[in-house]
Design an enzyme around this catalytic site. Structure first.
Site, mmCIF file in Angstrom:
data_model
loop_
_atom_site.group_PDB
_atom_site.id
_atom_site.type_symbol
_atom_site.label_atom_id
_atom_site.label_comp_id
_atom_site.label_asym_id
_atom_site.label_seq_id
_atom_site.Cartn_x
_atom_site.Cartn_y
_atom_site.Cartn_z
ATOM 1 N N TYR A 109 -4.048 8.148 -6.778
ATOM 2 C CA TYR A 109 -3.099 7.159 -6.250
ATOM 3 C C TYR A 109 -3.465 6.790 -4.816
ATOM 4 O O TYR A 109 -3.545 5.599 -4.469
ATOM 5 C CB TYR A 109 -1.690 7.754 -6.321
ATOM 6 C CG TYR A 109 -0.609 6.930 -5.642
ATOM 7 C CD1 TYR A 109 -0.057 5.818 -6.279
ATOM 8 C CD2 TYR A 109 -0.127 7.285 -4.384
ATOM 9 C CE1 TYR A 109 0.947 5.072 -5.663
ATOM 10 C CE2 TYR A 109 0.868 6.551 -3.774
ATOM 11 C CZ TYR A 109 1.408 5.449 -4.406
ATOM 12 O OH TYR A 109 2.397 4.719 -3.800
ATOM 13 N N SER B 58 0.859 -1.183 0.000
ATOM 14 C CA SER B 58 0.000 0.000 0.000
ATOM 15 C C SER B 58 0.897 1.234 0.000
ATOM 16 O O SER B 58 1.973 1.232 -0.611
ATOM 17 C CB SER B 58 -0.906 -0.054 1.240
ATOM 18 O OG SER B 58 -1.697 1.093 1.330
ATOM 19 N N LYS C 284 -4.745 3.150 -3.468
ATOM 20 C CA LYS C 284 -3.975 2.435 -2.436
ATOM 21 C C LYS C 284 -4.830 2.225 -1.186
ATOM 22 O O LYS C 284 -4.727 1.188 -0.527
ATOM 23 C CB LYS C 284 -2.708 3.219 -2.092
ATOM 24 C CG LYS C 284 -1.622 3.159 -3.165
ATOM 25 C CD LYS C 284 -1.010 1.772 -3.252
ATOM 26 C CE LYS C 284 0.291 1.772 -4.048
ATOM 27 N NZ LYS C 284 0.833 0.416 -4.228
HETATM 28 N N1 NAD Z 1 8.960 4.722 -3.468
HETATM 29 C C1 NAD Z 1 8.078 5.258 -2.631
HETATM 30 O O1 NAD Z 1 8.282 6.340 -2.045
HETATM 31 C C2 NAD Z 1 6.777 4.532 -2.355
HETATM 32 C C3 NAD Z 1 5.975 5.028 -1.301
HETATM 33 C C4 NAD Z 1 4.793 4.366 -1.019
HETATM 34 C C5 NAD Z 1 4.421 3.241 -1.744
HETATM 35 N N2 NAD Z 1 5.212 2.795 -2.756
HETATM 36 C C6 NAD Z 1 4.764 1.596 -3.492
HETATM 37 O O2 NAD Z 1 5.789 0.612 -3.459
HETATM 38 C C7 NAD Z 1 5.728 -0.184 -4.644
HETATM 39 C C8 NAD Z 1 7.089 -0.193 -5.314
HETATM 40 O O3 NAD Z 1 7.428 1.143 -5.623
HETATM 41 P P1 NAD Z 1 8.919 1.578 -6.031
HETATM 42 O O4 NAD Z 1 9.039 3.005 -5.634
HETATM 43 O O5 NAD Z 1 9.909 0.590 -5.532
HETATM 44 O O6 NAD Z 1 8.814 1.508 -7.648
HETATM 45 P P2 NAD Z 1 9.989 1.321 -8.738
HETATM 46 O O7 NAD Z 1 9.534 2.000 -9.968
HETATM 47 O O8 NAD Z 1 11.305 1.715 -8.189
HETATM 48 O O9 NAD Z 1 9.966 -0.243 -9.022
HETATM 49 C C9 NAD Z 1 8.807 -0.853 -9.526
HETATM 50 C C10 NAD Z 1 9.211 -2.053 -10.367
HETATM 51 O O10 NAD Z 1 7.997 -2.670 -10.822
HETATM 52 C C11 NAD Z 1 8.112 -2.950 -12.202
HETATM 53 N N3 NAD Z 1 6.787 -2.908 -12.810
HETATM 54 C C12 NAD Z 1 6.013 -1.795 -13.027
HETATM 55 N N4 NAD Z 1 4.860 -2.144 -13.620
HETATM 56 C C13 NAD Z 1 4.896 -3.491 -13.784
HETATM 57 C C14 NAD Z 1 3.998 -4.426 -14.348
HETATM 58 N N5 NAD Z 1 2.840 -4.029 -14.897
HETATM 59 N N6 NAD Z 1 4.330 -5.744 -14.341
HETATM 60 C C15 NAD Z 1 5.519 -6.153 -13.816
HETATM 61 N N7 NAD Z 1 6.417 -5.298 -13.272
HETATM 62 C C16 NAD Z 1 6.114 -3.987 -13.260
HETATM 63 C C17 NAD Z 1 9.023 -1.868 -12.751
HETATM 64 O O11 NAD Z 1 9.640 -2.271 -13.966
HETATM 65 C C18 NAD Z 1 10.012 -1.668 -11.615
HETATM 66 O O12 NAD Z 1 11.152 -2.481 -11.739
HETATM 67 C C19 NAD Z 1 4.596 0.406 -5.498
HETATM 68 O O13 NAD Z 1 3.405 -0.304 -5.279
HETATM 69 C C20 NAD Z 1 4.468 1.833 -4.961
HETATM 70 O O14 NAD Z 1 3.193 2.395 -5.165
HETATM 71 C C21 NAD Z 1 6.370 3.413 -3.074
#
Ligand code: NAD
Length: 267
Positions: free
Chosen positions: A161, A147, A165
């Site tokens: 978003y 989330s 979530k």
């Molecule tokens: N980074 C933050 O600050 C943050 C904060 C809160 C929540 N999140 C959540 O954490 C999760 C990961 O985020 P992150 O920041 O590490 O993202 P990121 O972009 O660094 O990594 C995401 C990975 O998922 C892959 N991906 C994207 N769409 C895809 C699909 N349809 N099928 C298969 N692979 C796919 C991408 O190629 C990438 O390697 C997400 O759900 C995001 O919403 C992130």
């Protein structure tokens, strides 16, 4: 006496683990002994995560699939189960990361909304469904939905978003209720602002610094902290915990009493 977590003999799937938070969750699952299925839509990135795990002596294999395709989700879970012989832990990490899905509420049309809801809520639900079917058959398992800290307080530019979530939080309750009798625990983890490569690109540094300064712990969330938390939630140490949203956000959800002072010295 010491307490250890050992996931040896278990098979873990982490979606979107070619980068960012997912990669660190995959690495920590492997460090805890699980054989890890690394899913990503990007081949090179998935292979890189597998190589990082192999360098540390862990077991992992890449499963390239774009989870925006419903059939691809079922095929992925079937392939992983065939590879590992079972599926014990599934982390549904693919989602529209904070930063890319931002827009003013009044500027978002139907296509924008549907895309955000699809890539976060629908994709997570369908992944959980495919995983649950396998886990029901084998007598249990653990599912972790990713989330966001955005679900605990409203921020400008994040309405679609955050709403998608937040629906994952409720989905996690519902899944926990329906799947509990099948010995499947379902929890959600909520990263705070986490300094991945994508977030570095999306946020101006001043904005990011202000967010960090507003947390009680005065620090950011590191991707590996979601790895540590997932390893714990998947373990027997958390065996009585289901349907919970666990934040790893340095206390940012409390920051409504300490509003960020964007772009300025937050002291
Ligand atoms: N980074 C933050 O600050 C943050 C904060 C809160 C929540 N999140 C959540 O954490 C999760 C990961 O985020 P992150 O920041 O590490 O993202 P990121 O972009 O660094 O990594 C995401 C990975 O998922 C892959 N991906 C994207 N769409 C895809 C699909 N349809 N099928 C298969 N692979 C796919 C991408 O190629 C990438 O390697 C997400 O759900 C995001 O919403 C992130």
């Amino acid at each position: 006496m010491s307490v250890e977590i050992d996931h040896s003999g278990k098979v873990a799937l982490v979606t979107g683990s070619g980068a960012g938070i997912g990669r660190e969750i995959a690495r920590w699952m492997a460090r805890a002994g699980a054989a890890v299925a690394v899913n990503d839509v990007r081949t090179e990135e998935a292979d890189e995560t597998v190589a990082l795990i192999a360098d540390e002596g862990g077991t992992a294999s890449a499963f390239v699939a774009d989870l925006r395709n419903d059939d691809a989700i079922h095929q992925l879970v079937a392939d992983v189960t065939a590879w590992g012989g079972r599926l014990d832990i599934a982390v549904n990490n693919v989602g529209m990361m904070a930063g890319r899905g931002t827009a003013r509420f009044v500027d978002m049309d139907g296509a924008f909304w549907r895309d955000i809801v699809d890539q976060n809520l629908v994709l997570t639900a369908l992944s959980g469904r495919a995983e649950a079917l396998v886990m029901m058959e084998q007598g249990g398992g653990v599912i972790i939905n990713v989330s966001s800290g955005e679900t605990t307080r409203p921020s400008p530019m994040m309405s679609s978003y955050a709403a998608a979530k937040a629906a994952i939080n409720h989905l996690t309750w519902s899944m926990a209720v329906e799947l509990g009798p099948h010995n499947i625990r379902v929890n959600a983890i909520a990263p705070g602002t986490t300094l991945t490569e994508e977030v570095k690109k999306a946020f101006p540094l001043g904005h990011y610094d202000a967010i960090v300064a507003a947390t009680p712990l005065q620090r950011e969330t590191l991707p590996e902290e979601l790895g540590r938390l997932s390893v714990y939630l998947a373990s027997d140490l958390a065996r009585c915990t289901t349907g919970q949203l666990i934040l790893a956000d340095a206390g940012a959800f409390l920051s409504r009493t300490r509003p960020p002072n964007l772009g300025q010295d937050a002291s």
